[in-house]
Design an enzyme around this catalytic site. Structure first.
Site, PDB file in Angstrom:
ATOM      1  N   ARG A  50      20.734  55.135  -4.780  1.00  0.00           N
ATOM      2  CA  ARG A  50      19.459  55.370  -4.082  1.00  0.00           C
ATOM      3  C   ARG A  50      19.651  56.345  -2.929  1.00  0.00           C
ATOM      4  O   ARG A  50      18.805  57.200  -2.666  1.00  0.00           O
ATOM      5  CB  ARG A  50      18.858  54.048  -3.588  1.00  0.00           C
ATOM      6  N   ARG A 103      18.334  74.939   8.105  1.00  0.00           N
ATOM      7  CA  ARG A 103      19.303  75.977   7.708  1.00  0.00           C
ATOM      8  C   ARG A 103      20.419  76.168   8.727  1.00  0.00           C
ATOM      9  O   ARG A 103      21.509  76.596   8.372  1.00  0.00           O
ATOM     10  CB  ARG A 103      18.578  77.312   7.490  1.00  0.00           C
ATOM     11  N   LYS A 149      14.248  56.681   1.235  1.00  0.00           N
ATOM     12  CA  LYS A 149      14.542  55.814   2.382  1.00  0.00           C
ATOM     13  C   LYS A 149      15.009  56.729   3.513  1.00  0.00           C
ATOM     14  O   LYS A 149      16.204  56.911   3.745  1.00  0.00           O
ATOM     15  CB  LYS A 149      15.603  54.769   1.989  1.00  0.00           C
ATOM     16  N   GLU A 182       3.357  47.784  -0.176  1.00  0.00           N
ATOM     17  CA  GLU A 182       4.503  46.920   0.122  1.00  0.00           C
ATOM     18  C   GLU A 182       4.319  46.357   1.522  1.00  0.00           C
ATOM     19  O   GLU A 182       3.242  46.484   2.102  1.00  0.00           O
ATOM     20  CB  GLU A 182       5.818  47.702   0.004  1.00  0.00           C
TER      21      GLU A 182
HETATM   22  N1  PXG Z   1      10.397  48.496   1.624  1.00  0.00           N
HETATM   23  C1  PXG Z   1      10.793  49.097   2.755  1.00  0.00           C
HETATM   24  C2  PXG Z   1       9.861  50.000   3.444  1.00  0.00           C
HETATM   25  C3  PXG Z   1      12.075  48.845   3.265  1.00  0.00           C
HETATM   26  O1  PXG Z   1      12.476  49.435   4.387  1.00  0.00           O
HETATM   27  C4  PXG Z   1      12.464  47.336   1.406  1.00  0.00           C
HETATM   28  C5  PXG Z   1      11.200  47.647   0.949  1.00  0.00           C
HETATM   29  C6  PXG Z   1      13.342  46.430   0.611  1.00  0.00           C
HETATM   30  O2  PXG Z   1      14.378  47.184  -0.042  1.00  0.00           O
HETATM   31  P1  PXG Z   1      15.812  46.579  -0.325  1.00  0.00           P
HETATM   32  O3  PXG Z   1      16.523  47.668  -0.999  1.00  0.00           O
HETATM   33  O4  PXG Z   1      16.412  46.193   1.000  1.00  0.00           O
HETATM   34  O5  PXG Z   1      15.603  45.393  -1.204  1.00  0.00           O
HETATM   35  C7  PXG Z   1      12.925  47.956   2.577  1.00  0.00           C
HETATM   36  C8  PXG Z   1      14.320  47.683   3.104  1.00  0.00           C
HETATM   37  C9  PXG Z   1      16.255  46.362   8.749  1.00  0.00           C
HETATM   38  C10 PXG Z   1      16.343  46.421   7.288  1.00  0.00           C
HETATM   39  O6  PXG Z   1      17.263  46.597   9.390  1.00  0.00           O
HETATM   40  C11 PXG Z   1      15.288  46.930   6.533  1.00  0.00           C
HETATM   41  C12 PXG Z   1      15.402  47.002   5.175  1.00  0.00           C
HETATM   42  C13 PXG Z   1      16.533  46.550   4.557  1.00  0.00           C
HETATM   43  C14 PXG Z   1      17.591  46.051   5.311  1.00  0.00           C
HETATM   44  C15 PXG Z   1      17.490  45.974   6.700  1.00  0.00           C
HETATM   45  O7  PXG Z   1      15.161  46.071   9.257  1.00  0.00           O
HETATM   46  N2  PXG Z   1      14.344  47.516   4.500  1.00  0.00           N
END
Ligand code: PXG
Length: 288
Positions: A50, A103, A149, A182
């Protein structure tokens, strides 16, 4: 604690990057949040894949192979004696000049932090949480694809602030068409008549690693799952709801916008999914 920056480890107090790094100046970069369970870096390959896609999505060429990233990640865990914890892997565009153009950025900056994790309160899993729909819409994929991300989390932070101001820990975010996207930092699942539903990535959801783990668990349990556009109506008529994320794992949702979901208690299928998820976490990933 020692933090990895561009191939070296620094004590926390000395772990610094330039104020001219475009990660800071423009949020120009990508990251991953990864969990470690009993010396197993959960789904590391999937996280690194990812990360590669996020980097590609912002036209950032990673000068490190997947194997190099995995080795550095494992080393950050070992050095910090993290057998259970949290890894934050960050790639920024690197140091450059004032001005948007990437750049002039010579080379990307790679930062790896391996730390203890602040677990969600146990009661979240036992009694579930309540969500509120916030006015801030998930960013349009044509403006900034939510599948990336990126270090640009203001859209989510604005939503989180609205939720916190209203007394909630997490919120429901809709996309600009009004479909469920989400949560501010988690994906959403619904259960209706024994079937699982989650919004497609195209509706504004991150392709969560935990989300994908739940897709696999559903197949394993023989539960049908559909990725389709969902509305608040679908949320209100759901029998169960839960959110997923690396930090959250699988958290039951018992109420949305003041309305009970199902009977207002964590659902049976949600409980089963959480159980299977917790069995998987220390087996499915890179062993330290
Ligand atoms: N949506 C968003 C916008 C996220 O930031 C998820 C879904 C869930 O994805 P994963 O791959 O974790 O199942 C995320 C993930 C934090 C923290 O420090 C945030 C996330 C993951 C781990 C830690 O707040 N967000």
């Amino acid at each position: 604690m020692e933090v990895y920056i561009n191939g070296k480890f620094y004590p926390k107090a000395d772990a610094k990057i330039s104020v001219f790094d475009h990660g800071l100046l423009y949020g120009d970069g990508v990251f991953e949040g990864i969990r470690v369970y009993d010396n197993c870096v959960f789904k590391l390959e999937e996280h690194l894949e990812r990360l590669e896609y996020s980097a590609k999505g912002i036209a950032l060429e990673l000068p490190w192979s997947r194997a190099e990233l995995a080795t550095a990640t494992a080393e950050a865990c070992r050095r910090n004696k993290i057998a259970n914890g949290y890894i934050r892997l960050i790639v920024t565009r690197g140091e450059g000049d004032l001005g948007l153009s990437p750049r002039n950025c010579k080379a990307p900056t790679l930062i790896i932090i391996a730390d203890a994790i602040k677990l969600y309160p146990d009661e979240f899993y036992k009694t579930g949480i309540k969500l509120v729909t916030v006015p801030t819409r998930r960013v349009n994929p044509a403006a900034l694809p939510p599948m990336i991300k990126s270090l640009n989390y203001l859209n989510n932070i604005l939503a989180k602030i609205e939720a916190l101001n209203l007394g909630y820990h997490e919120c429901l975010m809709l996309n600009d068409q009004g479909y469920v996207a989400e949560c501010s930092g988690d994906n959403l699942f619904l259960v209706h008549r024994g079937k699982l539903f989650t919004p497609p990535a195209a509706s504004g959801a991150l392709r969560g690693i935990t989300r994908q783990a739940v897709v696999e668990i559903a197949a394993q349990l023989g539960v049908a799952l559909s990725e389709e556009n969902l509305t608040r109506y679908d949320v209100f008529i759901a029998d169960e709801a839960f959110l997923t994320g690396s930090a959250a794992e699988v958290v039951p949702v018992i109420e949305v916008d003041g309305r009970k979901i199902g009977d207002g208690k964590p659902g049976a299928l949600t409980g089963r999914v959480l159980e299977v998820f917790r069995e998987k976490v220390s087996r499915d990933g890179l062993k330290l």
